[in-house]
Design a protein around this motif. Structure first.
Motif, PDB file in Angstrom:
ATOM      1  N   UNK A  21      -1.845  -3.151   6.242  1.00 33.99           N
ATOM      2  CA  UNK A  21      -2.977  -3.968   5.822  1.00 33.99           C
ATOM      3  C   UNK A  21      -2.741  -4.485   4.407  1.00 33.99           C
ATOM      4  N   UNK A  22      -3.176  -5.706   4.128  1.00 33.62           N
ATOM      5  CA  UNK A  22      -3.099  -6.309   2.805  1.00 33.62           C
ATOM      6  C   UNK A  22      -4.513  -6.469   2.263  1.00 33.62           C
ATOM      7  N   UNK A  23      -4.687  -6.234   0.965  1.00 30.04           N
ATOM      8  CA  UNK A  23      -5.986  -6.424   0.338  1.00 30.04           C
ATOM      9  C   UNK A  23      -5.798  -6.685  -1.149  1.00 30.04           C
ATOM     10  N   UNK A  24      -6.801  -7.296  -1.792  1.00 26.36           N
ATOM     11  CA  UNK A  24      -6.681  -7.601  -3.220  1.00 26.36           C
ATOM     12  C   UNK A  24      -6.740  -6.330  -4.061  1.00 26.36           C
ATOM     13  N   UNK A  25      -5.997  -6.306  -5.155  1.00 23.80           N
ATOM     14  CA  UNK A  25      -6.017  -5.162  -6.053  1.00 23.80           C
ATOM     15  C   UNK A  25      -4.706  -5.018  -6.792  1.00 23.80           C
ATOM     16  N   UNK A  26      -4.557  -3.859  -7.459  1.00 22.07           N
ATOM     17  CA  UNK A  26      -3.305  -3.549  -8.139  1.00 22.07           C
ATOM     18  C   UNK A  26      -3.033  -2.056  -8.046  1.00 22.07           C
ATOM     19  N   UNK A  27      -1.793  -1.685  -8.239  1.00 24.29           N
ATOM     20  CA  UNK A  27      -1.400  -0.282  -8.075  1.00 24.29           C
ATOM     21  C   UNK A  27      -1.965   0.622  -9.159  1.00 24.29           C
ATOM     22  N   UNK A  28      -2.192   0.099 -10.344  1.00 31.62           N
ATOM     23  CA  UNK A  28      -2.712   0.923 -11.428  1.00 31.62           C
ATOM     24  C   UNK A  28      -4.048   1.559 -11.074  1.00 31.62           C
ATOM     25  N   UNK A  29      -4.907   0.826 -10.379  1.00 30.03           N
ATOM     26  CA  UNK A  29      -6.212   1.378 -10.017  1.00 30.03           C
ATOM     27  C   UNK A  29      -6.074   2.534  -9.018  1.00 30.03           C
ATOM     28  N   UNK A  30      -5.135   2.439  -8.101  1.00 29.95           N
ATOM     29  CA  UNK A  30      -4.922   3.515  -7.136  1.00 29.95           C
ATOM     30  C   UNK A  30      -4.246   4.726  -7.776  1.00 29.95           C
ATOM     31  N   UNK A  31      -3.316   4.458  -8.646  1.00 31.02           N
ATOM     32  CA  UNK A  31      -2.575   5.541  -9.295  1.00 31.02           C
ATOM     33  C   UNK A  31      -3.521   6.453 -10.080  1.00 31.02           C
ATOM     34  N   UNK A  32      -4.518   5.873 -10.714  1.00 31.79           N
ATOM     35  CA  UNK A  32      -5.472   6.661 -11.482  1.00 31.79           C
ATOM     36  C   UNK A  32      -6.456   7.431 -10.616  1.00 31.79           C
ATOM     37  N   UNK A  33      -6.786   6.906  -9.447  1.00 33.40           N
ATOM     38  CA  UNK A  33      -7.806   7.510  -8.587  1.00 33.40           C
ATOM     39  C   UNK A  33      -7.271   8.615  -7.676  1.00 33.40           C
ATOM     40  N   UNK A  34      -6.024   8.509  -7.250  1.00 35.81           N
ATOM     41  CA  UNK A  34      -5.499   9.407  -6.228  1.00 35.81           C
ATOM     42  C   UNK A  34      -4.295  10.182  -6.761  1.00 35.81           C
ATOM     43  N   UNK A  35      -4.486  11.453  -7.028  1.00 35.24           N
ATOM     44  CA  UNK A  35      -3.413  12.262  -7.622  1.00 35.24           C
ATOM     45  C   UNK A  35      -2.292  12.588  -6.625  1.00 35.24           C
ATOM     46  N   UNK A  36      -2.533  12.427  -5.332  1.00 39.60           N
ATOM     47  CA  UNK A  36      -1.490  12.690  -4.330  1.00 39.60           C
ATOM     48  C   UNK A  36      -0.441  11.586  -4.285  1.00 39.60           C
ATOM     49  N   UNK A  37      -0.736  10.450  -4.915  1.00 44.00           N
ATOM     50  CA  UNK A  37       0.206   9.341  -4.901  1.00 44.00           C
ATOM     51  C   UNK A  37       1.162   9.434  -6.077  1.00 44.00           C
ATOM     52  N   UNK A  38       2.408   9.047  -5.818  1.00 43.73           N
ATOM     53  CA  UNK A  38       3.454   9.084  -6.837  1.00 43.73           C
ATOM     54  C   UNK A  38       4.025   7.677  -6.994  1.00 43.73           C
ATOM     55  N   UNK A  39       4.209   7.245  -8.219  1.00 39.83           N
ATOM     56  CA  UNK A  39       4.751   5.910  -8.508  1.00 39.83           C
ATOM     57  C   UNK A  39       6.269   5.988  -8.478  1.00 39.83           C
ATOM     58  N   UNK A  40       6.879   5.452  -7.418  1.00 41.79           N
ATOM     59  CA  UNK A  40       8.342   5.468  -7.261  1.00 41.79           C
ATOM     60  C   UNK A  40       9.020   4.477  -8.192  1.00 41.79           C
ATOM     61  N   UNK A  41       8.414   3.333  -8.344  1.00 40.06           N
ATOM     62  CA  UNK A  41       8.922   2.293  -9.229  1.00 40.06           C
ATOM     63  C   UNK A  41       7.744   1.391  -9.586  1.00 40.06           C
ATOM     64  N   UNK A  42       8.011   0.267 -10.214  1.00 38.41           N
ATOM     65  CA  UNK A  42       6.904  -0.559 -10.693  1.00 38.41           C
ATOM     66  C   UNK A  42       6.080  -1.198  -9.578  1.00 38.41           C
ATOM     67  N   UNK A  43       6.585  -1.193  -8.363  1.00 39.08           N
ATOM     68  CA  UNK A  43       5.851  -1.868  -7.290  1.00 39.08           C
ATOM     69  C   UNK A  43       5.526  -0.987  -6.079  1.00 39.08           C
ATOM     70  N   UNK A  44       5.704   0.335  -6.188  1.00 39.78           N
ATOM     71  CA  UNK A  44       5.477   1.195  -5.030  1.00 39.78           C
ATOM     72  C   UNK A  44       4.810   2.515  -5.407  1.00 39.78           C
ATOM     73  N   UNK A  45       3.766   2.868  -4.654  1.00 37.53           N
ATOM     74  CA  UNK A  45       3.119   4.179  -4.729  1.00 37.53           C
ATOM     75  C   UNK A  45       3.269   4.825  -3.359  1.00 37.53           C
ATOM     76  N   UNK A  46       3.587   6.103  -3.319  1.00 37.89           N
ATOM     77  CA  UNK A  46       3.703   6.800  -2.042  1.00 37.89           C
ATOM     78  C   UNK A  46       2.851   8.060  -2.071  1.00 37.89           C
ATOM     79  N   UNK A  47       2.399   8.468  -0.903  1.00 39.95           N
ATOM     80  CA  UNK A  47       1.646   9.701  -0.752  1.00 39.95           C
ATOM     81  C   UNK A  47       2.651  10.823  -0.501  1.00 39.95           C
TER      82      UNK A  47
END
Length: 87
Positions: A21-47
């Motif tokens: 699914x695609x939706x408007x937003x940015x990774x910074x907002x998700x990175x701060x909200x969900x501690x289970x996610x890890x920032x692999x590089x500047x354009x990817x967050x993974x659970x």
């Protein structure tokens, strides 16, 4: 996995086991909200609850659904440390 691309700025792509699914937003907002996610590089967050393996030499993370993502050199050290703490 959450990712962005230069071709579609301001759009986040969610890739789940059975859905994309695609939706408007940015990774910074998700990175701060969900501690289970890890920032692999500047354009990817993974659970990290859904990863299968991490190849430190290739700097490649494989998710349980087989999707592979690159991990930056700096983030690979951080990820390796996190995974060793969880053992």
């Amino acid at each position: 996995m959450l990712s962005t691309s230069k071709e579609r700025p301001g759009i986040v792509r969610l890739t789940a086991i059975n859905k994309v699914a695609d939706f408007p937003g940015n990774l910074n907002s998700f990175e701060g909200k969900y501690s289970d996610f890890f920032r692999c590089d500047k354009s990817t967050l993974v659970n990290l609850d859904h990863f299968r393996s991490f190849d430190y030499q290739r700097k490649e993370l494989t998710m349980i659904d087989g999707i592979k993502c690159s991990v930056s050199h700096r983030k690979s050290r951080e990820l390796n440390k996190i995974l060793k703490e969880d053992e």
